[in-house]
Design an enzyme around this catalytic site. Structure first.
Site, PDB file in Angstrom:
ATOM      1  NE  ARG A 133       1.865  -8.820   0.127  1.00  0.00           N
ATOM      2  CZ  ARG A 133       2.436  -7.970   0.592  1.00  0.00           C
ATOM      3  NH1 ARG A 133       3.478  -8.310   1.298  1.00  0.00           N
ATOM      4  NH2 ARG A 133       3.525  -7.428  -0.592  1.00  0.00           N
ATOM      5  NE  ARG A 187       8.132  -4.517   1.556  1.00  0.00           N
ATOM      6  CZ  ARG A 187       7.146  -4.749  -0.258  1.00  0.00           C
ATOM      7  NH1 ARG A 187       7.823  -4.786  -1.058  1.00  0.00           N
ATOM      8  NH2 ARG A 187       5.819  -5.605  -0.391  1.00  0.00           N
ATOM      9  NE  ARG A 206       3.099  -3.334   1.494  1.00  0.00           N
ATOM     10  CZ  ARG A 206       3.509  -3.767   0.524  1.00  0.00           C
ATOM     11  NH1 ARG A 206       4.327  -2.876  -0.569  1.00  0.00           N
ATOM     12  NH2 ARG A 206       2.660  -4.404  -0.229  1.00  0.00           N
ATOM     13  CE  LYS A 210       5.476  -7.193  -8.022  1.00  0.00           C
ATOM     14  NZ  LYS A 210       5.794  -8.714  -7.559  1.00  0.00           N
ATOM     15  NE  ARG A 234      -1.031  -9.411  -6.493  1.00  0.00           N
ATOM     16  CZ  ARG A 234      -0.349  -7.831  -6.297  1.00  0.00           C
ATOM     17  NH1 ARG A 234      -0.473  -7.257  -7.108  1.00  0.00           N
ATOM     18  NH2 ARG A 234       0.677  -7.907  -4.863  1.00  0.00           N
TER      19      ARG A 234
END
Ligand code: AMP
Length: 217
Positions: free
Chosen positions: A171, A127, A160, A13, A88
């Site tokens: 998540r 990531r 992260r 996104k 969300r």
């Protein structure tokens, strides 16, 4: 052009929102980035958000809705905006609808990027993010030129804390059911555009751009 990006964490996104933002000169508003900046600057919002984000849960709707409502009133949103990571929940979607009505703004499209779950887990755990400017890399598909260093600003690349595997799984769990309901919400309003994102970043952007031209421009 007022747009929303929908998709599970890791769907791309943010990457696609950045590209749309550059091409169409509308601000990219990421609630995740707003929270991460608040954490970095140790504001009172940051202190509240840190524990929640590190556990993979969602920041309460009331806090998030207020942040977005204020942000959309800023001058740079007059020509449009692209929201990434918001809404969300159905409560957030309804709040957005309500405050856009009050501002006489119309949502044009909710772009849903669909990616298989296994691929999302791979993408998120591999990531790496620049601690300084927030630029995003992938250890396999989009590595930096120098290991551990951001190509754009020379900042240090980190994982992260919410991209660690156990938090990633949490998540996904938190977001999957809610996303289904959001897809339904925008589909019923005839605002949904679904894109399968098995292709690379540029191909996905081409497809988004084609849809924008077909449906809005
Ligand atoms: P993101 O960068 O969009 O994956 O967001 C990172 C984290 O910020 C999420 O896991 C949530 O804890 C929090 N967050 C971001 N956007 C929202 C939102 N719209 N509602 C609640 N929490 C959010």
């Amino acid at each position: 052009m007022n747009l929303i990006m929908l998709g599970l964490p890791g769907a791309g996104k943010g990457t696609q929102a950045d590209k749309i933002s550059s091409k169409y000169e509308i601000p990219h508003i990421s609630t995740g980035n707003i929270f991460r900046n608040a954490i970095k600057n140790e504001t009172s919002l940051g202190k509240k958000a840190k524990k929640i984000i590190d556990s993979g849960s969602l920041v309460p709707d009331e806090i998030t809705n207020n942040i977005v409502q204020e942000r959309l009133q800023e001058d740079d949103c007059k020509q449009g905006f692209i929201l990434d990571g918001f809404p969300r929940t159905i409560n957030q979607a309804e709040a957005l609808e309500h405050f856009m009505d009050n501002m006489d703004k119309k949502l044009e499209l909710a772009i849903y990027i669909n990616v298989a779950r296994d691929e999302l887990i791979k993408r998120l755990t591999m990531r790496r993010t620049c601690k300084n400017c927030g630029a995003v890399y992938h250890l396999e598909h989009n590595p930096p030129e120098k290991k551990g260093i951001c190509d754009k600003c020379g900042g240090k690349l980190i994982q992260r804390s919410d991209d660690k595997k156990e938090v990633v799984l949490q998540r996904l769990k938190v977001n999957e059911e809610k996303l289904k309901r959001l897809i339904d919400f925008y589909d019923k309003r005839d605002k949904l555009a679904k894109i399968n994102s098995n292709a690379g970043i540029d191909e996905v952007f081409k497809e988004i751009d084609r849809i924008l031209k077909e449906k809005i421009l």
